[in-house]
Write an enzyme that holds these catalytic residues in place. Structure first.
Site, PDB file in Angstrom:
ATOM      1  N   HIS A  17       0.826  -1.213   0.000  1.00 34.04           N
ATOM      2  CA  HIS A  17       0.000   0.000   0.000  1.00 34.04           C
ATOM      3  C   HIS A  17       0.859   1.262   0.000  1.00 34.04           C
ATOM      4  CE1 HIS A  17      -3.170   2.591   2.254  1.00 34.04           C
ATOM      5  NE2 HIS A  17      -3.532   2.488   0.991  1.00 34.04           N
ATOM      6  N   HIS A  59      -1.422  11.296  -2.056  1.00 36.59           N
ATOM      7  CA  HIS A  59      -2.729  10.809  -1.632  1.00 36.59           C
ATOM      8  C   HIS A  59      -3.715  11.936  -1.371  1.00 36.59           C
ATOM      9  CE1 HIS A  59      -5.774   9.586   1.356  1.00 36.59           C
ATOM     10  NE2 HIS A  59      -5.772   8.443   0.689  1.00 36.59           N
TER      11      HIS A  59
END
Length: 263
Positions: A17, A59
């Protein structure tokens, strides 16, 4: 259609991730290198567009959490997509994590593509549009990805929570595989994944059970999960027959481990 009837799936089960975004600064090449050091061959990352159209990894919509933007961009917009790549490329995206990564830059998608292609790694690109630019971002990220991986045997998997981003990706590069990200099983999720031409559904791991996995696989989808950091959750998902596990815990899960996990 049962799982055995699905077309071959070229991607590994285990996916790091945001690179290895807990052990190194997330969404940087340093995080990718850390994930690779732990044996991972597939990585998830978040990609958005700069104001001048360069796809890069980040992000959040804003810059504060994972860069030193409050210094170099003092008094300017904190929205990442409002800045040109030249300004973004000067930011420190590593010091927030720890001093050892001071000076680590934000990477472009092109830099990540070079790294993955050189090392035969696989990539899951989550399209993270600046609010209001969802369709355009999806189209541009897909266009760049198609160009960068044009000679690759296995293209990146494009995913997003934003339906408009996936519509843009589908229109721009229909040949690239897509996945619908879900944090809840909202009404019509299966039908929407079908209309988007997706190959996968990527759920909060708690949403997968026998019923939802059967629905997805019967409709022809691969089933992936985020963000799985406990062995008991990984074991449950493997027992359900799901296809991909996105994890922060590259130090806990060996990417080539067998179905049976010791708890």
């Amino acid at each position: 259609m049962t799982q055995l009837d699905l077309p071959p799936w070229p991607y590994p089960r285990w996916i790091a991730h945001r690179g290895a975004g807990k052990l190194a600064p997330e969404n940087t090449l340093a995080a990718f290198r850390e994930g690779a050091r732990h044996g991972y061959r597939m990585f998830e990352c978040d990609v958005k567009l700069s104001a001048d159209g360069i796809p890069f990894l980040l992000h959040d919509a804003t810059l504060e959490r994972t860069t030193n933007a409050a210094g170099p961009l003092r008094g300017q917009s904190n929205v990442a997509g409002h800045h040109h790549w030249h300004a973004l490329s000067q930011l420190d995206a590593g010091s927030w994590h720890c001093a050892a990564y001071a000076g680590e830059p934000l990477p472009t998608l092109e830099a990540v593509a070079r790294y993955c292609l050189h090392n035969d790694f696989f990539l899951n690109i989550e399209i993270k549009a600046t609010p209001g630019t969802e369709h355009h971002t999806g189209a541009e990220v897909a266009r760049h990805a198609a160009r960068l991986w044009q000679d690759a045997a296995v293209p990146p998997l494009l995913t997003s929570f934003d339906v408009e981003s996936l519509e843009g990706a589908m229109q721009s590069a229909p040949e690239l595989p897509r996945g619908l990200l879900l944090d809840e099983l909202w009404t019509g999720w299966l039908e929407r994944a079908l209309t988007l031409g997706c190959q996968a559904v990527v759920c909060n791991h708690r949403l997968w059970d026998t019923s939802s996995v059967t629905q997805a696989q019967s409709a022809g989808f691969r089933t992936l999960s985020y963000t799985v950091n406990e062995k008991v959750d990984a074991q449950r998902l493997i027992a359900l027959g799901t296809d991909g596990i996105i994890t922060d815990r590259v130090d806990l899960f060996e990417p080539d481990q067998n179905i049976q996990l010791s708890i």
